[in-house]
Scaffold this active site. Sequence first.
Site, PDB file in Angstrom:
ATOM      1  N   ARG A  72      13.297  19.971 -55.630  1.00  0.00           N
ATOM      2  CA  ARG A  72      13.618  21.131 -54.807  1.00  0.00           C
ATOM      3  C   ARG A  72      14.587  22.034 -55.555  1.00  0.00           C
ATOM      4  O   ARG A  72      15.373  21.584 -56.382  1.00  0.00           O
ATOM      5  CB  ARG A  72      14.257  20.679 -53.490  1.00  0.00           C
ATOM      6  CG  ARG A  72      13.304  19.855 -52.619  1.00  0.00           C
ATOM      7  CD  ARG A  72      13.883  19.630 -51.236  1.00  0.00           C
ATOM      8  NE  ARG A  72      15.206  19.060 -51.271  1.00  0.00           N
ATOM      9  CZ  ARG A  72      16.178  19.377 -50.432  1.00  0.00           C
ATOM     10  NH1 ARG A  72      15.977  20.298 -49.502  1.00  0.00           N
ATOM     11  NH2 ARG A  72      17.348  18.787 -50.507  1.00  0.00           N
ATOM     12  N   LYS A 136      16.751   6.206 -54.880  1.00  0.00           N
ATOM     13  CA  LYS A 136      15.553   7.018 -54.743  1.00  0.00           C
ATOM     14  C   LYS A 136      14.366   6.390 -55.477  1.00  0.00           C
ATOM     15  O   LYS A 136      14.408   6.195 -56.689  1.00  0.00           O
ATOM     16  CB  LYS A 136      15.822   8.423 -55.286  1.00  0.00           C
ATOM     17  CG  LYS A 136      14.837   9.426 -54.725  1.00  0.00           C
ATOM     18  CD  LYS A 136      14.936  10.828 -55.277  1.00  0.00           C
ATOM     19  CE  LYS A 136      16.234  11.525 -55.156  1.00  0.00           C
ATOM     20  NZ  LYS A 136      16.077  12.993 -55.289  1.00  0.00           N
ATOM     21  N   ARG A 270      24.605  13.286 -48.551  1.00  0.00           N
ATOM     22  CA  ARG A 270      25.245  12.183 -49.290  1.00  0.00           C
ATOM     23  C   ARG A 270      25.920  11.244 -48.305  1.00  0.00           C
ATOM     24  O   ARG A 270      26.624  11.727 -47.405  1.00  0.00           O
ATOM     25  CB  ARG A 270      26.331  12.715 -50.236  1.00  0.00           C
ATOM     26  CG  ARG A 270      25.847  13.595 -51.352  1.00  0.00           C
ATOM     27  CD  ARG A 270      25.344  12.762 -52.535  1.00  0.00           C
ATOM     28  NE  ARG A 270      24.800  13.614 -53.578  1.00  0.00           N
ATOM     29  CZ  ARG A 270      23.547  14.090 -53.598  1.00  0.00           C
ATOM     30  NH1 ARG A 270      22.721  13.791 -52.615  1.00  0.00           N
ATOM     31  NH2 ARG A 270      23.124  14.848 -54.577  1.00  0.00           N
TER      32      ARG A 270
HETATM   33  P1  ATP Z   1      19.542  15.199 -54.001  1.00  0.00           P
HETATM   34  O1  ATP Z   1      19.009  14.079 -54.879  1.00  0.00           O
HETATM   35  O2  ATP Z   1      20.689  15.917 -54.563  1.00  0.00           O
HETATM   36  O3  ATP Z   1      19.712  14.795 -52.581  1.00  0.00           O
HETATM   37  P2  ATP Z   1      17.063  16.213 -53.563  1.00  0.00           P
HETATM   38  O4  ATP Z   1      16.828  14.982 -52.804  1.00  0.00           O
HETATM   39  O5  ATP Z   1      16.744  17.492 -52.952  1.00  0.00           O
HETATM   40  O6  ATP Z   1      18.526  16.295 -54.049  1.00  0.00           O
HETATM   41  P3  ATP Z   1      14.925  16.543 -55.297  1.00  0.00           P
HETATM   42  O7  ATP Z   1      14.981  17.994 -55.525  1.00  0.00           O
HETATM   43  O8  ATP Z   1      13.929  16.000 -54.337  1.00  0.00           O
HETATM   44  O9  ATP Z   1      16.334  16.027 -54.942  1.00  0.00           O
HETATM   45  O10 ATP Z   1      14.705  15.787 -56.675  1.00  0.00           O
HETATM   46  C1  ATP Z   1      15.424  16.176 -57.839  1.00  0.00           C
HETATM   47  C2  ATP Z   1      16.558  15.206 -58.105  1.00  0.00           C
HETATM   48  O11 ATP Z   1      16.075  13.870 -58.160  1.00  0.00           O
HETATM   49  C3  ATP Z   1      17.175  15.440 -59.466  1.00  0.00           C
HETATM   50  O12 ATP Z   1      18.224  16.360 -59.362  1.00  0.00           O
HETATM   51  C4  ATP Z   1      17.655  14.054 -59.906  1.00  0.00           C
HETATM   52  O13 ATP Z   1      18.932  13.810 -59.366  1.00  0.00           O
HETATM   53  C5  ATP Z   1      16.721  13.127 -59.179  1.00  0.00           C
HETATM   54  N1  ATP Z   1      15.626  12.593 -60.062  1.00  0.00           N
HETATM   55  C6  ATP Z   1      14.966  13.159 -61.054  1.00  0.00           C
HETATM   56  N2  ATP Z   1      14.012  12.356 -61.548  1.00  0.00           N
HETATM   57  C7  ATP Z   1      14.059  11.236 -60.821  1.00  0.00           C
HETATM   58  C8  ATP Z   1      13.314  10.026 -60.821  1.00  0.00           C
HETATM   59  N3  ATP Z   1      12.320   9.781 -61.662  1.00  0.00           N
HETATM   60  N4  ATP Z   1      13.656   9.100 -59.905  1.00  0.00           N
HETATM   61  C9  ATP Z   1      14.644   9.302 -59.013  1.00  0.00           C
HETATM   62  N5  ATP Z   1      15.380  10.422 -58.969  1.00  0.00           N
HETATM   63  C10 ATP Z   1      15.093  11.383 -59.862  1.00  0.00           C
END
Ligand code: ATP
Length: 272
Positions: A72, A136, A270
Amino acid sequence: MSEFPPPVPSAALGVAVNAAAIAALLPSEFRALQIEVVASTGSTNADLMARLPELETAVLRLALQQTAGRGRAGRSWLSEGGELLTFSLAWRMRQPVHGLLGLPLAIGVALAEALIELDVQVQLKWPNDVLRERKKLAGILIESTQAEGGGSWVVVGIGLNLIVPDELEARIGNAVADAPWLARMDRNALMAQLIRHLAASCEQFDLQGFAPFLPRWNRLHAYAQEAVQIIDHGRVLHLGIALGVDLAGCLVLQTDSGQVTVWAGDVSLRPV
Ligand code: ATP
């Protein structure tokens, strides 16, 4: 299906992925889905978004390697050096774009339920991350645009960690989850399981909106009744107890000054 490319071996494990084999495992109502498997691309979401004007049918595009995966708000989704499933589903909806609020959460429910059926115990972090042991495991990026002739097109992008080596985790910069036993599963069957749930949920959302997903999301809520903060570009916007989501897909927080409803926008949750 309009094309039957030959099996493409997965770089790390030599697992054959084959569009025809995936299609054969789908229920008949999804057999019209056009499935593409490519060895490498920048972003499967970007590929499909660029092709939307000429798409006539739903398309599933799976890349064995994705070199410029997106999250995102311009964030990156990293996969190089790991074993991930990175794919996008382009789906035509009857609903206009403004009727798609809540779809990202519904897709989170679909992915989580598909994984739970495979015995991977996952939960959801608002708005739509899939967590395993609070880290995640999968990210979801949904993009949409108005379709010619009414309704909309959505592109549902999924990045699912199968094997994340330490070096990739270090580049991501956070502890992340993976599910190595899924990497050993027949890749075509795994894809068919995910597609079945995702496509069925697009259909259900199109007809009934978020309502049928609301209790399912709240049952899967990773931080229910826990203290969380909502961050916007490093600034804490809200601090409170996470109660769950409402019919619009907003997060409801109990704060010291009463209940607050938070729109997904570009904010992050968070745990405190
Ligand atoms: P946040 O993690 O800050 O809550 P978000 O959930 O919106 O933000 P996304 O935009 O869905 O996050 O995903 C991008 C984020 O996920 C990146 O900024 C990084 O922190 C994390 N990320 C990137 N690659 C991976 C991966 N392979 N597995 C898990 N997390 C990842």
